[in-house]
Design a protein around this motif. Structure first.
Motif, mmCIF file in Angstrom:
data_model
loop_
_atom_site.group_PDB
_atom_site.id
_atom_site.type_symbol
_atom_site.label_atom_id
_atom_site.label_comp_id
_atom_site.label_asym_id
_atom_site.label_seq_id
_atom_site.Cartn_x
_atom_site.Cartn_y
_atom_site.Cartn_z
ATOM 1 N N LEU A 20 -29.664 -24.218 -9.483
ATOM 2 C CA LEU A 20 -30.477 -24.505 -10.655
ATOM 3 C C LEU A 20 -31.572 -23.475 -10.869
ATOM 4 O O LEU A 20 -32.087 -22.883 -9.917
ATOM 5 C CB LEU A 20 -31.113 -25.899 -10.516
ATOM 6 N N ARG A 21 -31.946 -23.297 -12.117
ATOM 7 C CA ARG A 21 -33.078 -22.442 -12.463
ATOM 8 C C ARG A 21 -33.931 -23.151 -13.512
ATOM 9 O O ARG A 21 -33.447 -23.996 -14.267
ATOM 10 C CB ARG A 21 -32.607 -21.092 -12.997
ATOM 11 N N VAL A 22 -35.207 -22.791 -13.548
ATOM 12 C CA VAL A 22 -36.130 -23.318 -14.549
ATOM 13 C C VAL A 22 -35.996 -22.472 -15.813
ATOM 14 O O VAL A 22 -36.078 -21.237 -15.758
ATOM 15 C CB VAL A 22 -37.582 -23.273 -14.031
ATOM 16 N N THR A 23 -35.783 -23.109 -16.949
ATOM 17 C CA THR A 23 -35.529 -22.379 -18.194
ATOM 18 C C THR A 23 -36.769 -22.193 -19.054
ATOM 19 O O THR A 23 -36.780 -21.346 -19.942
ATOM 20 C CB THR A 23 -34.463 -23.106 -19.036
ATOM 21 N N ARG A 24 -37.794 -23.009 -18.821
ATOM 22 C CA ARG A 24 -38.999 -22.885 -19.651
ATOM 23 C C ARG A 24 -40.200 -23.436 -18.896
ATOM 24 O O ARG A 24 -40.044 -24.153 -17.900
ATOM 25 C CB ARG A 24 -38.841 -23.648 -20.974
ATOM 26 N N ARG A 25 -41.363 -23.096 -19.370
ATOM 27 C CA ARG A 25 -42.599 -23.574 -18.747
ATOM 28 C C ARG A 25 -42.811 -25.046 -19.094
ATOM 29 O O ARG A 25 -42.548 -25.481 -20.222
ATOM 30 C CB ARG A 25 -43.783 -22.743 -19.237
ATOM 31 N N THR A 26 -43.269 -25.817 -18.124
ATOM 32 C CA THR A 26 -43.564 -27.239 -18.344
ATOM 33 C C THR A 26 -44.991 -27.541 -17.901
ATOM 34 O O THR A 26 -45.604 -26.781 -17.146
ATOM 35 C CB THR A 26 -42.594 -28.141 -17.560
ATOM 36 N N ALA A 51 -35.310 -28.636 -19.211
ATOM 37 C CA ALA A 51 -36.062 -27.587 -18.511
ATOM 38 C C ALA A 51 -35.282 -26.921 -17.391
ATOM 39 O O ALA A 51 -35.719 -25.908 -16.845
ATOM 40 C CB ALA A 51 -37.362 -28.167 -17.955
ATOM 41 N N LEU A 52 -34.118 -27.475 -17.013
ATOM 42 C CA LEU A 52 -33.319 -26.913 -15.930
ATOM 43 C C LEU A 52 -31.917 -26.581 -16.424
ATOM 44 O O LEU A 52 -31.383 -27.257 -17.304
ATOM 45 C CB LEU A 52 -33.234 -27.891 -14.759
ATOM 46 N N ALA A 53 -31.344 -25.551 -15.842
ATOM 47 C CA ALA A 53 -29.971 -25.156 -16.168
ATOM 48 C C ALA A 53 -29.308 -24.599 -14.924
ATOM 49 O O ALA A 53 -29.981 -24.199 -13.965
ATOM 50 C CB ALA A 53 -29.957 -24.125 -17.298
ATOM 51 N N VAL A 54 -27.990 -24.573 -14.946
ATOM 52 C CA VAL A 54 -27.208 -24.063 -13.812
ATOM 53 C C VAL A 54 -27.055 -22.553 -13.920
ATOM 54 O O VAL A 54 -26.866 -22.005 -15.012
ATOM 55 C CB VAL A 54 -25.826 -24.750 -13.773
ATOM 56 N N ARG A 55 -27.146 -21.862 -12.767
ATOM 57 C CA ARG A 55 -26.906 -20.424 -12.719
ATOM 58 C C ARG A 55 -25.392 -20.190 -12.707
ATOM 59 O O ARG A 55 -24.718 -20.593 -11.748
ATOM 60 C CB ARG A 55 -27.505 -19.825 -11.453
ATOM 61 N N PRO A 56 -24.834 -19.554 -13.723
ATOM 62 C CA PRO A 56 -23.376 -19.378 -13.792
ATOM 63 C C PRO A 56 -22.783 -18.691 -12.560
ATOM 64 O O PRO A 56 -21.741 -19.096 -12.054
ATOM 65 C CB PRO A 56 -23.182 -18.536 -15.059
ATOM 66 N N ARG A 57 -23.439 -17.631 -12.062
ATOM 67 C CA ARG A 57 -22.887 -16.921 -10.912
ATOM 68 C C ARG A 57 -22.844 -17.805 -9.672
ATOM 69 O O ARG A 57 -21.870 -17.797 -8.909
ATOM 70 C CB ARG A 57 -23.719 -15.670 -10.623
ATOM 71 N N MET A 58 -23.914 -18.576 -9.449
ATOM 72 C CA MET A 58 -23.956 -19.460 -8.294
ATOM 73 C C MET A 58 -22.938 -20.579 -8.429
ATOM 74 O O MET A 58 -22.371 -21.045 -7.448
ATOM 75 C CB MET A 58 -25.352 -20.035 -8.122
ATOM 76 N N LEU A 59 -22.687 -20.999 -9.653
ATOM 77 C CA LEU A 59 -21.709 -22.057 -9.892
ATOM 78 C C LEU A 59 -20.321 -21.621 -9.438
ATOM 79 O O LEU A 59 -19.585 -22.388 -8.817
ATOM 80 C CB LEU A 59 -21.693 -22.414 -11.383
#
Length: 224
Positions: free
Chosen positions: A138-144, A162-170
């Motif tokens: 997971l990565r943080v996509t925006r400031r909260t 606010a969270l999304a999956v990293r395609p490469r890590m997936l």
């Protein structure tokens, strides 16, 4: 030739005691001098796993209750940079893993601001010391906003998307299901958002584990 575990632990403790003479410390849990963590407060970190279920159905297993000495130790580790405390906290976390579940541990990511301030990622550190290999999917996509300043409903809105999956890590994670890992569960909003992001990427989330959980105010609450 490696030292026997008992001797290695004794040597480690002796080194810490010697450093305490030069650089005085106090117990993270009770402030008693000349000890990073006294034996009494160390006993407060003996795990007693509890389980709560969030509104989405996500099961969260927590090793400790976030109050008293345990809460002070966890705050000292996260906010004061006292990284030696990671080891006893990790030992507690290890007891929270769901029995018989074969899954990939996925830490809830820290924000860039937190990483800059601390210089390390607390959740990944305790995850490794628990004997697990964390997969930073997971990565943080925006400031909260700071979750500590918000009410339960505001926390969920603050984290939405606010969270999304990293395609490469997936692609590297394989087909195994995942178990989320975090330090403290309060309302469960962070874990719910992390689970949402993983499920949106087609992953199976088998649950979550945390070092501690805040006490629930009402028995009827499922996520507090």
């Amino acid at each position: 030739m490696p030292l026997p575990p008992a001797l290695s632990a004794s040597l480690h403790r002796a080194v810490l005691d010697a450093l305490a003479v030069v650089f005085p410390v106090s117990c993270a849990g009770c402030d008693v001098p000349d000890s990073d963590l006294c034996e009494s407060c160390r006993r407060s970190l003996i795990p007693a796993p509890t389980v709560r279920r969030l509104p989405s159905g996500l099961e969260v297993r927590s090793a400790l209750c976030f109050e008293g000495e345990a809460a002070r130790v966890l705050r000292a580790f996260k906010e004061d940079g006292r990284t030696p405390l990671a080891r006893p906290l990790a030992a507690a976390l290890a007891a929270a893993w769901p029995v018989g579940v074969d899954a990939v541990p996925v830490p809830v990511p820290a924000s860039r601001a937190s990483l800059r301030r601390r210089g390390y990622a607390p959740v990944e550190l305790v995850c490794r010391l628990a004997g697990w290999r964390p997969h930073p999917l997971l990565r943080v996509t925006r400031r909260t906003a700071d979750q500590r300043t918000l009410h339960k409903e505001e926390r969920a809105a603050n984290l939405a998307g606010a969270l999304a999956v990293r395609p490469r890590m997936l692609r590297r994670s394989g087909d195994l299901p995942v178990v989320l890992v975090d330090d403290v569960v309060t309302t469960g909003a962070t874990l719910e958002e992390a689970a949402r992001a993983l499920r949106a990427a087609g992953m199976t989330v088998r649950g979550a584990v945390t070092v501690a959980a805040t006490p629930r105010r009402h028995r009827s609450e499922d996520s507090s």
